[in-house]
Design an enzyme around this catalytic site. Structure first.
Site, mmCIF file in Angstrom:
data_model
loop_
_atom_site.group_PDB
_atom_site.id
_atom_site.type_symbol
_atom_site.label_atom_id
_atom_site.label_comp_id
_atom_site.label_asym_id
_atom_site.label_seq_id
_atom_site.Cartn_x
_atom_site.Cartn_y
_atom_site.Cartn_z
ATOM 1 N N SER A 65 3.412 -5.777 0.814
ATOM 2 C CA SER A 65 4.955 -5.756 1.383
ATOM 3 C C SER A 65 4.794 -5.040 2.697
ATOM 4 O O SER A 65 5.822 -4.796 3.494
ATOM 5 C CB SER A 65 5.897 -5.397 0.460
ATOM 6 O OG SER A 65 5.678 -4.143 -0.278
ATOM 7 N N GLU A 201 7.612 -10.736 -11.272
ATOM 8 C CA GLU A 201 8.490 -10.840 -10.302
ATOM 9 C C GLU A 201 9.551 -12.011 -10.361
ATOM 10 O O GLU A 201 9.105 -13.117 -10.404
ATOM 11 C CB GLU A 201 7.917 -10.701 -8.768
ATOM 12 C CG GLU A 201 8.883 -10.830 -7.595
ATOM 13 C CD GLU A 201 8.318 -10.239 -6.179
ATOM 14 O OE1 GLU A 201 6.954 -10.141 -6.119
ATOM 15 O OE2 GLU A 201 8.989 -10.695 -5.381
HETATM 16 O O1 KIV Z 1 3.927 -5.957 -2.223
HETATM 17 C C1 KIV Z 1 4.724 -5.586 -2.997
HETATM 18 O O2 KIV Z 1 5.609 -4.654 -2.769
HETATM 19 C C2 KIV Z 1 4.957 -6.183 -4.302
HETATM 20 C C3 KIV Z 1 6.130 -5.931 -4.848
HETATM 21 C C4 KIV Z 1 7.237 -6.817 -4.674
HETATM 22 C C5 KIV Z 1 6.261 -5.759 -6.139
HETATM 23 O O3 KIV Z 1 4.148 -6.694 -4.838
#
Ligand code: KIV
Length: 292
Positions: A65, A201
Site C-alpha cells: 500500500s 481482508e
Molecule cells: O499493503 C497493505 O497495506 C496491506 C493491508 C491492506 C493489510 O496489505
C-alpha cells in the site's frame, strides 16, 4: 473525526500491554492463546516507525500500500521489491523491537524459486521478521518452500488488492456460502502448508470466526470483523490522508491539517520577512574563536 476512547488516567502514547523485548511470532502466538488482541498498523518510514514503536503497537506492516499512500499511485502494482526492501530496512531501524512484516509486491513470487529468493531479501537485507503474500490454494508450494527455508510467512486472503485488475475492482469477499467456504478452505490449507500467520481482508465476521477456530496461528483482520485475533489498518487512512477511507477505518487524527498549519505559518513568516530571525543565523567567526 472519530475517536477511540482511552481509559481515564492512562497515557494513550504508552500502552501497558507492550510485551518486553523483541516481539516474535512466538509472542503473537502466546497473545492469541491468551486472547490478547494484536494491534498492527502499516508503516513506511523511519521517523513514523520511531513514533509508532512508542505506542505499544505489536506488528508493523510495510505494505505494498506504500504505492498508494506515499507514492500517489492508483493501485499497488507498480511498487518494486527494491523500494520495499529499502523502506522495510528504514522501518526496522525506527522500530527495532516490533514484529516487522514485509509485503511481497505484485508478481514477485511467480514461481517457488523466485518467491523464496525475494522473501529472503526482506529477512536478510531489511531485518523483517516475516513476509506476507496475497495467496490462495495455488500458493501452497511457495508457502511450503518459504517455511522450509526458515522464513515466517503470513498468507493474505479475502480481498487481494494485487488481483484488482482481474476482479474488476476492490470488493469485499466471502459473502456467499461458496466463496466463504473457498476462503476457509484456502486458509486452512495455507496454514497447514506452513503459514505462521494469516491476514484476512474485507470478509464477513462469520468467515473470520470459522478460520480463527480452524487454525492454530494468529489471524489478523483488515475489515474482517471482531473475531480476528488482531486487527490492521492502513496508517494513512487512520491519520486522515485518504479521501475515501474504507468503512472499517476510523479517522483518529487529521495529520494533513497539522502539516498544512505548520507549513502555512512558515510560508507566512518567510513572506513577511520574519524568518530567518537573528537566532537562526550563523555569525562570522571572530579570529581566535576556533570552530565554535
Ligand atoms: O499493503 C497493505 O497495506 C496491506 C493491508 C491492506 C493489510 O496489505
Amino acid at each position: 473525526m472519530n475517536t477511540i476512547p482511552t481509559a481515564p488516567g492512562t497515557n494513550p502514547a504508552i500502552s501497558p500491554e507492550v510485551p518486553a523485548g523483541h516481539i516474535s511470532l512466538a509472542t503473537l502466538r502466546e497473545m492469541k492463546a491468551r486472547r490478547q488482541p494484536i494491534a498492527m498498523l502499516t508503516c513506511y518510514d523511519f521517523p513514523t516507525a520511531k513514533v509508532l514503536a512508542r505506542t505499544g503497537v505489536h506488528v508493523l506492516l510495510v505494505g505494498d500500500s506504500a504505492a498508494t499512500t506515499i507514492l500517489g499511485e492508483s493501485s499497488t502494482v507498480r511498487v518494486t521489491m527494491d523500494f520495499l526492501v529499502t523502506i522495510t530496512d528504514a522501518v526496522r531501524r525506527g522500530a527495532p523491537n516490533v514484529f516487522l512484516m514485509a509485503d511481497l509486491p505484485f508478481a514477485s513470487y511467480p514461481d517457488v524459486t523466485t518467491g523464496v529468493a525475494n522473501a529472503a531479501r526482506f529477512i536478510r537485507e531489511a531485518g523483517a521478521d516475516c513476509v506476507k503474500l496475497e495467496a490462495d490454494a495455488r500458493h501452497r508450494e511457495v508457502v511450503e518452500a518459504m517455511a522450509a527455508s526458515g522464513i515466517a510467512v503470513c498468507a493474505h486472503l479475502g480481498l487481494l488488492p494485487q488481483r484488482a485488475m482481474q476482479q474488476g475492482g476492490y470488493f469485499a469477499q466471502g459473502r456467499t456460502t461458496t466463496d466463504a467456504q473457498r476462503i476457509i478452505d484456502d486458509a486452512v490449507l495455507l496454514a497447514k502448508a506452513g503459514a505462521g500467520m494469516l491476514l484476512l481482508e474485507a470478509i464477513p465476521d462469520e468467515v473470520t470466526a470459522e478460520i480463527v477456530k480452524s487454525v492454530a496461528c494468529p489471524v489478523v483482520g483488515c475489515g474482517a470483523g471482531p473475531s480476528a485475533d488482531g486487527h490492521v489498518v492502513v496508517l494513512h487512512d487512520m491519520l486522515g490522508f485518504s479521501a475515501r477511507p474504507p468503512r472499517f477505518v476510523d479517522k483518529l487524527a487529521d495529520v494533513p491539517e497539522v502539516i498544512a498549519d505548520a507549513a502555512n505559518r512558515y510560508v507566512q513568516a518567510v513572506t513577511r520577512r520574519e524568518y530567518p530571525a537573528a537566532r537562526h543565523q550563523y555569525r562570522m567567526k571572530v579570529s581566535g574563536d576556533g570552530n565554535k
